[in-house]
Design a protein around this motif. Sequence first.
Motif, PDB file in Angstrom:
ATOM      1  N   UNK A  43      17.002  -1.758  37.238  1.00  0.00           N
ATOM      2  CA  UNK A  43      15.913  -1.974  36.293  1.00  0.00           C
ATOM      3  C   UNK A  43      16.360  -2.475  34.934  1.00  0.00           C
ATOM      4  N   UNK A  44      17.654  -2.794  34.810  1.00  0.00           N
ATOM      5  CA  UNK A  44      18.166  -3.221  33.513  1.00  0.00           C
ATOM      6  C   UNK A  44      17.886  -4.667  33.170  1.00  0.00           C
ATOM      7  N   UNK A  45      17.476  -5.480  34.169  1.00  0.00           N
ATOM      8  CA  UNK A  45      17.135  -6.878  33.902  1.00  0.00           C
ATOM      9  C   UNK A  45      18.052  -7.889  34.568  1.00  0.00           C
ATOM     10  N   UNK A  46      18.939  -7.440  35.448  1.00  0.00           N
ATOM     11  CA  UNK A  46      19.929  -8.345  36.069  1.00  0.00           C
ATOM     12  C   UNK A  46      19.263  -9.438  36.898  1.00  0.00           C
ATOM     13  N   UNK A  47      18.399  -9.040  37.828  1.00  0.00           N
ATOM     14  CA  UNK A  47      17.749 -10.017  38.704  1.00  0.00           C
ATOM     15  C   UNK A  47      16.819 -10.931  37.914  1.00  0.00           C
ATOM     16  N   UNK A 216      19.314  -5.916  27.627  1.00  0.00           N
ATOM     17  CA  UNK A 216      20.244  -6.533  26.683  1.00  0.00           C
ATOM     18  C   UNK A 216      21.634  -6.674  27.310  1.00  0.00           C
ATOM     19  N   UNK A 217      22.440  -7.553  26.732  1.00  0.00           N
ATOM     20  CA  UNK A 217      23.836  -7.654  27.127  1.00  0.00           C
ATOM     21  C   UNK A 217      24.564  -6.502  26.439  1.00  0.00           C
ATOM     22  N   UNK A 218      24.825  -5.455  27.203  1.00  0.00           N
ATOM     23  CA  UNK A 218      25.424  -4.254  26.638  1.00  0.00           C
ATOM     24  C   UNK A 218      26.908  -4.436  26.370  1.00  0.00           C
TER      25      UNK A 218
END
Length: 243
Positions: A43-47, A216-218
């Motif tokens: 759910x972090x936004x990768x796909x 975000x790019x962590x």
Amino acid sequence: MIRLENITYSAVNEETGKRNTILDDLSLDIETGKYIVITGPNGGGKTSLAKIIMGLYTPDSGKVFLDGEDITDKPIHERAKAGIGFGFQHPPRFKGMTVRDLITIAAGRKVRHAELCEYLTSVGLCAADYLNREVDTSLSGGELKRIEIATVLATDSPVMIFDEPEAGIDLWSFHRLTETFRTFHQNKGGKTLIIISHQERIISQADEVLLIAGGKLSDRGTPGDILPKIDSFAARSCRYDKN
């Protein structure tokens, strides 16, 4: 080079009807010819990030560039012509189309029988058993996934994106697949390989790992830099398999 500038993307939550922010003012560069793994909590936004690069999703704001050209408004087919290939986490089925036809169409040329065999062998499938089979419900999810990966490799695109290629694949085939990616990247200088994965075996062979969390790019760095940091994210209910 792929460059994303201030990408924001939101989607409607089907349960609440409210819009949730998936990617939040995200900017990053992906250097040409690199083997990149994108990882992070579910759910972090990768796909969503990968689908924005391919044009499957349209960002609410921000820009996408390919080799300096703004492709933000270009449709999927134009991005494919420009050199971006994409492998879905859940590949579609095509009743009435054989594996041979699918790979040939993807390659955009007449493909020699030996090449067809090579593509299928590289993903752990016997060409004699699969070339004339239809890409339909008779194939298991794992078989379909491997066929799609072979299809994307056949495009020979300068940029290839794979969304969790290990999903639904048995352990033996997974080991074969990781070797395929490693060998392909070594032998195809100049190709940019982008893989979304939770698998440590895939992460560990990347040139660079991008850690995406909370839209975000962590963090980003070598596998040696990033792997020790994954446990802190795994503690937040994210599983990382070590095969």
